[in-house]
Enzyme design. Structure first.
Site, mmCIF file in Angstrom:
data_model
loop_
_atom_site.group_PDB
_atom_site.id
_atom_site.type_symbol
_atom_site.label_atom_id
_atom_site.label_comp_id
_atom_site.label_asym_id
_atom_site.label_seq_id
_atom_site.Cartn_x
_atom_site.Cartn_y
_atom_site.Cartn_z
ATOM 1 N N THR A 114 0.669 -1.129 -0.035
ATOM 2 C CA THR A 114 -0.037 0.026 0.104
ATOM 3 C C THR A 114 0.857 1.236 0.136
ATOM 4 O O THR A 114 0.835 2.048 -0.759
ATOM 5 C CB THR A 114 -0.969 0.057 0.887
ATOM 6 O OG1 THR A 114 -1.786 -1.101 1.212
ATOM 7 C CG2 THR A 114 -1.630 1.196 1.087
ATOM 8 N N ASN A 135 6.153 -1.011 3.723
ATOM 9 C CA ASN A 135 5.421 -0.419 4.700
ATOM 10 C C ASN A 135 5.991 -0.346 6.228
ATOM 11 O O ASN A 135 5.385 0.746 6.997
ATOM 12 C CB ASN A 135 4.117 -1.227 5.006
ATOM 13 C CG ASN A 135 3.162 -0.962 3.864
ATOM 14 O OD1 ASN A 135 3.119 -0.310 2.985
ATOM 15 N ND2 ASN A 135 2.235 -2.212 3.740
ATOM 16 N N TYR A 197 -5.066 11.537 9.292
ATOM 17 C CA TYR A 197 -5.660 10.303 8.900
ATOM 18 C C TYR A 197 -6.358 9.673 10.007
ATOM 19 O O TYR A 197 -6.008 9.605 11.256
ATOM 20 C CB TYR A 197 -4.674 9.310 8.540
ATOM 21 C CG TYR A 197 -5.172 7.871 8.230
ATOM 22 C CD1 TYR A 197 -5.930 7.746 7.057
ATOM 23 C CD2 TYR A 197 -5.000 6.619 8.918
ATOM 24 C CE1 TYR A 197 -6.484 6.621 6.576
ATOM 25 C CE2 TYR A 197 -5.526 5.754 8.653
ATOM 26 C CZ TYR A 197 -6.290 5.451 7.583
ATOM 27 O OH TYR A 197 -6.934 4.299 7.031
ATOM 28 N N ASP A 233 -9.637 -3.525 0.417
ATOM 29 C CA ASP A 233 -8.354 -4.223 0.934
ATOM 30 C C ASP A 233 -8.515 -4.949 2.075
ATOM 31 O O ASP A 233 -8.200 -6.268 2.330
ATOM 32 C CB ASP A 233 -7.139 -3.153 1.174
ATOM 33 C CG ASP A 233 -5.938 -3.658 1.590
ATOM 34 O OD1 ASP A 233 -5.389 -4.716 0.638
ATOM 35 O OD2 ASP A 233 -5.719 -3.680 2.702
ATOM 36 N N ASP A 280 -4.160 0.473 -5.569
ATOM 37 C CA ASP A 280 -2.709 0.360 -5.236
ATOM 38 C C ASP A 280 -2.013 -1.007 -5.742
ATOM 39 O O ASP A 280 -1.094 -0.960 -6.295
ATOM 40 C CB ASP A 280 -2.148 0.704 -3.864
ATOM 41 C CG ASP A 280 -3.022 0.330 -2.716
ATOM 42 O OD1 ASP A 280 -4.184 -0.612 -3.402
ATOM 43 O OD2 ASP A 280 -2.757 0.160 -1.730
HETATM 44 ZN ZN ZN Z 1 -3.632 -4.534 2.076
#
Ligand code: ZN
Ligand code: NAG
Ligand code: NAG
Ligand code: NAG
Length: 458
Positions: A114, A135, A197, A233, A280
């Site tokens: 991602t 990540n 976020y 996702d 993504d």
């Molecule tokens: Zn994922």
């Protein structure tokens, strides 16, 4: 669904069937049809259920056209190419039929994770060049850990689209996109256009907030808006790509697009705004005992957990300085090819400089010296026992079809109903700067790509 009835009609054609059997057979056919329509009705209900959340909430405002080209870039996390056919998705298909679509799909960058991919989409750079190589990773120089919550500019290289727009004197908005909270150039994640976020913010609110930007005085409307949704996702991880929960999650994304389109139409600007819908990466099921245990290599080499920065689908190992990475790789591959390690043939371990060049995954000092690639659908875990939970994952080789996502673009410069061949998501950067008429930073996209996909001005 078609196969049982097909089998029946073949039977009827090929063999002299007694009438009683034929009656049973047509009864079976009828049952099959009934079962099929029940499934279809259920699928439709699942979809209709989520469409019902489309409630107008903004007053009409009269500006008939925008002053400048404007792009809304939407990411639906883990939207595997093909999900758009799971059930009727009128809004996505409206964009597809009146816009330009990549078939079959948008190619992610490696690793198909991602953060690396979202940041490639907005910088036009491969992860080795934009610095977000996973990540999670450890900076080998400072020993500092990168996590999804690190917003210091030193981690995030390149010049993302919102920075380009802001540096050239226009407003930009970034709603929950990876990297948007990082201060860069004249971009400081302004509160009104760049919320912090928070995964609990309902998708409806995200769409409504984006629509509210278009109620601002016309010269304050952001010319670039990036908008992020976590689904499908997270459902993909929990259930794998073929579960009805995915259908529901994708239908929900479709209904969010419907909400956005309706809001833009109410403002009379739907045909003026360019909407680019991407994902993504894709998703693949990880079931059926397809597990590799790193600990099974201990007869050849012991890999302490503290050397490992990530396990499957991308294995990343940073041995201590006094240990030769080449010797670790050789010992691991000896074990993996011995035939004595369960699923050993499904893990390939490389020194990063020996990885296939097409992965573009070697030139950053942040990439650990040892990288392992796990075959599609396999999982790598430290040791036994491991409860075999079925689900889905991504992070695998970006050449796999299952890792592909979608690209659909609708707007004044996109031909209606056009299909273009798959391309890598690093091309989107130059595409967006071309539409906006702004100068982008040096990047890995081709400068001729935008002209190959956009309608010309005349
Ligand atoms: Zn994922
Ligand atoms: C595509 O655009 C045309 C022209 O604006 C419009 O008449 C038509 O309804 C659109 N198609 C869809 C599926 O929305
Ligand atoms: C490498 O260094 C660590 C401590 O720095 C030490 O414990 C270890 O034995 C060393 N290993 C080798 C193979 O020299
Ligand atoms: C990607 O672009 C950056 C910035 O221009 C450049 O430094 C790097 O060499 C490029 N990578 C490739 C594989 O061309």
């Amino acid at each position: 669904m078609a196969s049982p009835s097909q089998r029946d009609s073949t039977t009827t054609l090929l063999s002299p069937t007694p009438p009683s059997y034929r009656r049973r057979s047509s009864l079976r056919l009828l049952l099959t049809i009934l079962a099929f329509s029940a499934t279809l009705t259920l699928a439709l209900l699942l979809c209709v259920f989520s469409f019902s959340s489309l409630i107008p909430s903004f007053a009409r405002r009269s500006h008939s056209t925008l002053h400048r080209p404007t792009v809304i870039l939407i990411s639906s996390d883990g939207f595997r190419y093909g999900y758009q056919f799971k059930c009727p998705m009128p809004n996505i298909h409206r964009l597809i039929s009146n816009g330009t679509e990549a078939v079959p799909g948008l190619i992610p960058v490696f690793p198909t994770l991602t953060f690396p991919n979202h940041y490639s989409i907005v910088t036009g750079l491969y992860p080795e060049s934009h610095g977000i190589i996973n990540n999670f990773f450890i900076d080998p120089v400072t020993g500092d850990a990168f996590t999804k919550r690190r917003h210091e500019a030193r981690w995030w290289l390149g010049e993302p689209l919102w920075e380009i727009v802001s540096n050239q004197g226009f407003n930009a908005a970034a709603y929950f996109w990876a990297g948007s909270e990082v201060s860069k150039g004249s971009w400081h994640c302004p509160a009104e256009f760049c919320p912090k976020y928070d995964s609990s913010v309902p998708f409806e609110k995200r769409v409504d907030d984006v629509l509210s930007y278009f109620d601002l005085p016309i010269d304050e409307i952001p010319v670039f808006v990036a908008l992020y949704f976590e689904e499908p996702d997270s459902k993909g991880h929990d259930f794998g790509p073929d579960h009805p929960e995915i259908t529901k999650a994708v239908a929900r994304i479709d209904s969010m697009l419907g909400r956005l389109i309706a809001g833009l139409e109410r403002r009379g600007i739907f045909e003026d705004v360019t909407i680019i819908l991407v994902g993504d990466h894709g998703m693949v099921g990880t079931c059926d005992q397809r597990i590799i245990f790193l600990d099974d290599l201990s007869p050849w080499i012991e890999i302490p957990e503290k050397w490992v920065q990530s396990y499957g689908p991308l294995l990343a190992i940073q041995p201590p300085v006094n240990i030769s990475a080449a010797e670790v790789v050789a010992a691991m591959n000896q074990g993996l090819s011995s035939g004595k390690v369960d699923n050993g043939q499904h893990l390939s371990v490389y020194l990063k400089e020996d990885l296939p060049e097409r992965l573009h995954y070697s030139s950053s000092y942040r990439i650990p010296p040892i990288v392992g690639l796990v075959d599609e659908g396999y999982k790598l875990v430290p040791k036994r026992p491991m409860s075999n939970i079925c689900g889905g994952d991504h992070g695998y080789d970006n050449a796999l079809l299952s890792m592909r996502s979608i690209f659909v673009a609708h707007g004044p410069q996109f031909e209606r109903g056009r299909k273009v061949p798959p391309f890598e998501n690093i091309q989107i950067y130059n595409l967006v700067t071309s539409i906006l008429g702004l100068r982008g930073a040096p990047n890995n996209g081709s400068y001729t790509f935008p002209a190959s996909i956009l309608l010309s001005d005349t």
